[in-house]
Design an enzyme around this catalytic site. Structure first.
Site, mmCIF file in Angstrom:
data_model
loop_
_atom_site.group_PDB
_atom_site.id
_atom_site.type_symbol
_atom_site.label_atom_id
_atom_site.label_comp_id
_atom_site.label_asym_id
_atom_site.label_seq_id
_atom_site.Cartn_x
_atom_site.Cartn_y
_atom_site.Cartn_z
ATOM 1 C CE LYS A 41 -13.614 -7.240 3.801
ATOM 2 N NZ LYS A 41 -12.655 -6.791 3.036
ATOM 3 C CG HIS A 48 -1.893 -1.257 1.406
ATOM 4 N ND1 HIS A 48 -1.831 -1.905 2.608
ATOM 5 C CD2 HIS A 48 -2.838 -1.596 0.735
ATOM 6 C CE1 HIS A 48 -2.935 -2.810 2.450
ATOM 7 N NE2 HIS A 48 -3.449 -2.501 1.111
ATOM 8 N NE ARG A 74 -2.772 -7.396 -4.276
ATOM 9 C CZ ARG A 74 -3.617 -7.564 -2.909
ATOM 10 N NH1 ARG A 74 -3.038 -7.646 -1.776
ATOM 11 N NH2 ARG A 74 -4.932 -7.274 -3.005
ATOM 12 C CB SER A 81 -4.136 -6.288 4.990
ATOM 13 O OG SER A 81 -3.830 -5.050 4.498
HETATM 14 P P1 ADP Z 1 -5.961 -6.076 0.731
HETATM 15 O O1 ADP Z 1 -6.707 -6.393 2.127
HETATM 16 O O2 ADP Z 1 -5.965 -6.919 -0.158
HETATM 17 O O3 ADP Z 1 -4.386 -5.547 1.056
HETATM 18 P P2 ADP Z 1 -7.014 -3.302 0.758
HETATM 19 O O4 ADP Z 1 -8.679 -3.096 0.655
HETATM 20 O O5 ADP Z 1 -6.327 -2.673 2.043
HETATM 21 O O6 ADP Z 1 -6.729 -4.653 0.451
HETATM 22 O O7 ADP Z 1 -6.367 -2.695 -0.438
HETATM 23 C C1 ADP Z 1 -6.625 -1.437 -1.034
HETATM 24 C C2 ADP Z 1 -5.895 -1.398 -2.446
HETATM 25 O O8 ADP Z 1 -4.609 -1.474 -2.415
HETATM 26 C C3 ADP Z 1 -6.631 -2.298 -3.401
HETATM 27 O O9 ADP Z 1 -6.530 -1.897 -4.682
HETATM 28 C C4 ADP Z 1 -5.449 -3.422 -3.450
HETATM 29 O O10 ADP Z 1 -5.416 -4.226 -4.814
HETATM 30 C C5 ADP Z 1 -4.293 -2.629 -3.193
HETATM 31 N N1 ADP Z 1 -3.253 -3.312 -2.769
HETATM 32 C C6 ADP Z 1 -3.141 -4.013 -1.806
HETATM 33 N N2 ADP Z 1 -1.845 -4.604 -1.322
HETATM 34 C C7 ADP Z 1 -1.366 -4.314 -2.447
HETATM 35 C C8 ADP Z 1 0.222 -4.571 -2.986
HETATM 36 N N3 ADP Z 1 0.931 -5.546 -2.210
HETATM 37 N N4 ADP Z 1 0.610 -4.038 -4.231
HETATM 38 C C9 ADP Z 1 -0.216 -3.018 -4.660
HETATM 39 N N5 ADP Z 1 -1.467 -2.888 -4.688
HETATM 40 C C10 ADP Z 1 -1.940 -3.246 -3.402
#
Ligand code: ADP
Length: 165
Positions: A42, A18, A91, A130
Site C-alpha cells: 500500500k 482507534h 465497527r 482512516s
Molecule cells: P482502517 O484503515 O479501517 O481505519 P486500520 O488497519 O487502521 O483500519 O484499523 C486497525 C483496527 O482498528 C481494525 O481492527 C479496525 O477494524 C479497527 N478500527 C478502525 N476504525 C475503527 C473505529 N472507528 N472504531 C473501532 N475500531 C476501528
C-alpha cells in the site's frame, strides 16, 4: 486480564475510533503495544515512523501503552514480543468477515498461541475510518470530529505539500 496485548493496524492516520479502542484495551491488559504495519503493497499517506510519532503523542497520557512498527507477519512480531492476545475493533457487520478471517488465520499461523479479542466501537465513532478522514481532508473538509487537533494540522499540511509537488 493480565499480560501484554497487541493492537496492530495501519493507523494512516490514527483516528478517534482507534484511540477509543486503545484507551479501552489499555484498561484491560497490563501492557498494550500499538503496532503500526509497514506494508509495501500500500502507499500510505504517512510513513510508519510518522504514524508511530502521531500515535505516541496521542496516547502520551496512557502509561501502559507502547507504540512500535513492524514488517512481515503479525504472528512473528507477536511471538517476538511475547504477546498472546491481539486486539481488533469492530465497527459494523462489514468489518466482520475480514476480521474473522484475519483472527482465524493468525490463530492457525501461531499454532494456537495468538488469540483475538474484539472490542465493538463506541457508537459515535462507528462511521470513522482512516480512509474517510483522508477523503474528507483531501477536499478540504472538516475532520475535527475524526482526529485530535494536532493530527488534523498534520493531515492538511501533507495534502498541501502534495498539491505543490
Ligand atoms: P482502517 O484503515 O479501517 O481505519 P486500520 O488497519 O487502521 O483500519 O484499523 C486497525 C483496527 O482498528 C481494525 O481492527 C479496525 O477494524 C479497527 N478500527 C478502525 N476504525 C475503527 C473505529 N472507528 N472504531 C473501532 N475500531 C476501528
Amino acid at each position: 486480564m493480565n499480560g501484554r496485548a497487541l493492537y496492530p493496524g495501519s493507523f494512516d492516520p490514527v483516528t478517534y475510533g482507534h484511540l477509543d479502542i486503545i484507551k479501552r484495551a489499555a484498561e484491560m491488559f497490563d501492557e498494550l503495544i500499538v503496532a503500526v504495519l509497514k506494508n509495501d503493497a500500500k502507499t500510505p499517506l504517512f510513513s510508519a515512523d510518522e504514524r508511530v510519532k502521531m500515535i505516541s503523542r496521542a496516547v502520551s497520557d496512557i502509561p501502559n501503552v507502547r507504540v512500535d512498527s513492524f514488517e512481515g507477519l503479525m504472528t512473528d512480531y507477536a511471538r517476538e514480543k511475547d504477546c498472546h492476545v491481539c486486539v481488533r475493533g469492530l465497527r459494523a457487520i462489514t468489518d466482520f468477515e475480514f476480521e474473522l478471517q484475519y483472527a482465524q488465520t493468525n490463530r492457525i499461523l501461531s499454532k494456537g498461541m495468538l488469540d483475538t479479542v474484539f472490542l465493538t466501537t463506541s457508537l459515535e465513532y462507528a462511521y470513522l475510518s482512516s480512509s474517510t478522514v483522508k477523503e474528507i481532508a483531501r477536499f478540504g473538509g472538516d475532520i475535527s470530529m475524526c482526529v485530535p487537533e494536532f493530527i488534523e494540522d498534520i493531515v492538511y499540511d501533507r495534502y498541501a505539500e502534495k498539491k505543490k509537488s
